[in-house]
Write an enzyme that holds these catalytic residues in place. Structure first.
Site, PDB file in Angstrom:
ATOM      1  N   HIS A 191      99.846  20.847   6.847  1.00  0.00           N
ATOM      2  CA  HIS A 191     100.662  22.040   7.100  1.00  0.00           C
ATOM      3  C   HIS A 191     100.237  22.729   8.396  1.00  0.00           C
ATOM      4  O   HIS A 191     101.084  23.156   9.191  1.00  0.00           O
ATOM      5  CB  HIS A 191     100.534  22.999   5.916  1.00  0.00           C
ATOM      6  CG  HIS A 191     101.295  24.279   6.091  1.00  0.00           C
ATOM      7  ND1 HIS A 191     102.653  24.325   6.282  1.00  0.00           N
ATOM      8  CD2 HIS A 191     100.879  25.566   6.129  1.00  0.00           C
ATOM      9  CE1 HIS A 191     103.050  25.568   6.410  1.00  0.00           C
ATOM     10  NE2 HIS A 191     101.994  26.343   6.323  1.00  0.00           N
ATOM     11  N   HIS A 222     111.962  41.221  -9.482  1.00  0.00           N
ATOM     12  CA  HIS A 222     112.558  40.034  -8.864  1.00  0.00           C
ATOM     13  C   HIS A 222     113.852  39.646  -9.570  1.00  0.00           C
ATOM     14  O   HIS A 222     114.849  39.280  -8.924  1.00  0.00           O
ATOM     15  CB  HIS A 222     111.543  38.882  -8.922  1.00  0.00           C
ATOM     16  CG  HIS A 222     111.966  37.662  -8.167  1.00  0.00           C
ATOM     17  ND1 HIS A 222     112.444  37.703  -6.878  1.00  0.00           N
ATOM     18  CD2 HIS A 222     111.986  36.352  -8.527  1.00  0.00           C
ATOM     19  CE1 HIS A 222     112.745  36.476  -6.476  1.00  0.00           C
ATOM     20  NE2 HIS A 222     112.479  35.644  -7.460  1.00  0.00           N
ATOM     21  N   HIS A 241     113.484  25.907  -5.078  1.00  0.00           N
ATOM     22  CA  HIS A 241     113.857  27.325  -5.103  1.00  0.00           C
ATOM     23  C   HIS A 241     113.561  27.981  -3.753  1.00  0.00           C
ATOM     24  O   HIS A 241     114.352  28.786  -3.263  1.00  0.00           O
ATOM     25  CB  HIS A 241     113.086  28.022  -6.225  1.00  0.00           C
ATOM     26  CG  HIS A 241     113.617  29.385  -6.567  1.00  0.00           C
ATOM     27  ND1 HIS A 241     114.941  29.631  -6.844  1.00  0.00           N
ATOM     28  CD2 HIS A 241     112.989  30.586  -6.681  1.00  0.00           C
ATOM     29  CE1 HIS A 241     115.118  30.902  -7.118  1.00  0.00           C
ATOM     30  NE2 HIS A 241     113.946  31.510  -7.025  1.00  0.00           N
ATOM     31  N   GLU A 287      96.889  21.164   2.981  1.00  0.00           N
ATOM     32  CA  GLU A 287      96.680  22.349   3.815  1.00  0.00           C
ATOM     33  C   GLU A 287      96.571  21.977   5.288  1.00  0.00           C
ATOM     34  O   GLU A 287      97.161  22.628   6.154  1.00  0.00           O
ATOM     35  CB  GLU A 287      95.413  23.075   3.351  1.00  0.00           C
ATOM     36  CG  GLU A 287      94.978  24.231   4.247  1.00  0.00           C
ATOM     37  CD  GLU A 287      95.979  25.370   4.294  1.00  0.00           C
ATOM     38  OE1 GLU A 287      95.828  26.241   5.164  1.00  0.00           O
ATOM     39  OE2 GLU A 287      96.924  25.391   3.476  1.00  0.00           O
ATOM     40  N   HIS A 331     103.212  35.888   5.441  1.00  0.00           N
ATOM     41  CA  HIS A 331     103.266  34.552   6.032  1.00  0.00           C
ATOM     42  C   HIS A 331     104.601  33.877   5.704  1.00  0.00           C
ATOM     43  O   HIS A 331     105.205  33.213   6.563  1.00  0.00           O
ATOM     44  CB  HIS A 331     102.100  33.715   5.502  1.00  0.00           C
ATOM     45  CG  HIS A 331     101.805  32.501   6.316  1.00  0.00           C
ATOM     46  ND1 HIS A 331     101.738  32.502   7.688  1.00  0.00           N
ATOM     47  CD2 HIS A 331     101.567  31.214   5.943  1.00  0.00           C
ATOM     48  CE1 HIS A 331     101.467  31.287   8.127  1.00  0.00           C
ATOM     49  NE2 HIS A 331     101.366  30.487   7.089  1.00  0.00           N
TER      50      HIS A 331
END
Length: 395
Positions: A84, A312, A370, A81, A192
């Protein structure tokens, strides 16, 4: 101004722009890694991690900080985290530099950008000292200044695009903070993701415009319309993918088996062994829920998550068909066969990765790939949109 007339830019603007594109791609993919490895709340305070600019090296180093009462320190996840966050902060500095370079010749241009940036920077210590209202007001004022400049300035020197990108970066920082403070609220997590891809698209468009390598095509105007429609279709699917991930609905139809003999659901193309299982779309697509709910692991029931997964999947079929039609159209145009082949390969690979996510029970490498596949598809569409140019009229 002609659509692809060359802007007057600083000498190294295009180099900084391409560096920002590469860094944004790293931030987006690494952010997917953080989210999919369930490390999004591993640093419960913001912008520090248990009060540190980096992260604690051992549990006893975090025990004295108040954040340890919210969530126990996890040695294996906290670094993800915080790395990032540092990557995103580095990107913010680079985008600020691009905005300053783009607006350097405008009257009060650099002053406007520096002033807005200082307002946003002042919001961080205000938030850390508990002045939430003041922090929000300062950040909002900085955003307003940037957006006003984007509306007033032209784009001949890419100033409008650069300052708009800076505004998106600031809002991304707010969404990153809210991702933690609102405990992985799905609408914030999805926002986000979309914000990161919007930043990537703006920077990629600027980089191509600054590099000035147009693709001259007689059908450029018509093809642009196809590309814009493709961006809309892909954007909807990316949003649905973000919503699926944020609500932990990726395996709502079952997963982890190729045959029923392995005691797993026939999870693709069926869902929990049925072509159309019970779904609850109304509950599955409630965008805003209560404050203070911990959304890690998801809070929806099975029917709601199945509805999200089915939406989806259905949109994936739409994207597949549209991209293949667009690929065929590109393949038939002179000089565009390579682009058509690339688009077809990418969309087929993306569908294959989606199926593997289900059949292999969401392995982290495949899930991250993906996300990277969506980024690659977006890059192709934005690149073509930025580079296409109609032939110059003959006098």
């Amino acid at each position: 101004m002609k659509p692809l007339s060359r802007p007057a830019l600083a000498r190294h603007f295009h180099r900084f722009a391409w560096l920002a594109v590469a860094l944004t791609a790293c931030v987006v993919v690494f952010g997917a890694f953080v989210r999919l490895s369930d490390a999004g709340l591993s640093c419960p305070d913001w912008p520090t991690c248990y009060g540190r600019a980096t992260w604690p090296s051992a549990p006893q180093d975090a025990a004295a900080h108040a954040a340890s009462e919210i969530r126990q320190f996890d040695t294996t996840k906290a670094w993800r985290e915080q790395v990032h966050r540092h990557l995103a902060a580095s990107l913010g500095v680079l985008v600020l530099l691009l905005a300053l370079l783009a607006a350097r010749r405008r009257r009060f241009g650099m002053g406007v950008i520096v002033g807005a940036s200082l307002l946003v920077a002042a919001a961080i210590p205000a938030y850390m000292y508990g002045q939430i209202g003041l922090a929000f007001a300062l950040a909002g004022a900085g955003e307003a200044v940037l957006l006003l400049a984007a509306m007033r300035w032209s784009n001949i020197d890419l100033a409008r695009a650069a300052v708009l990108t800076l505004a998106v970066i600031v809002f991304q920082a707010l969404l990153g903070k809210w991702t933690v403070t609102l405990l992985l609220k799905p609408i914030v997590v999805m926002g986000h993701l979309l914000g990161g891809l919007t930043t990537f698209s703006l920077l990629l468009w600027m980089a191509w415009r600054a590099t000035h390598l147009p693709i001259v095509l007689a059908d450029a105007r018509v093809l642009r319309r196809w590309l814009v429609a493709g961006l809309v279709v892909l954007g909807v699917q990316i949003a649905l993918g973000g919503w699926t991930s944020a609500n932990y609905a990726a395996l709502a139809c079952g997963g982890g088996g190729w045959t029923t003999a392995q005691h797993h659901y026939l999870d693709f193309p069926k869902c929990v062994g049925q072509w159309w299982p019970p779904t609850d779309f109304r509950e599955g697509f409630v965008l805003w829920r209560g404050i203070g709910v911990d959304y890690e692991g998801g809070v929806l029931d099975g029917a709601s998550r199945i509805a999200i997964q089915m939406a989806h999947r259905m949109m994936a079929v739409v994207v597949l068909l549209y991209m293949l039609v667009l690929a065929v159209r590109l393949f038939r145009l002179p000089g565009m066969r390579g682009w058509g082949a690339l688009l077809a390969v990418l969309v087929l690979a993306q569908v294959a990765l989606g199926v593997l996510n289900v059949k292999l029970a969401l392995p982290l490498p495949v899930a991250v790939l993906h996300n990277a596949g969506a980024l690659a598809l977006l890059a192709v569409l934005v690149t073509l949109l930025a580079r296409l140019k109609e032939p110059e009229p003959v006098a």
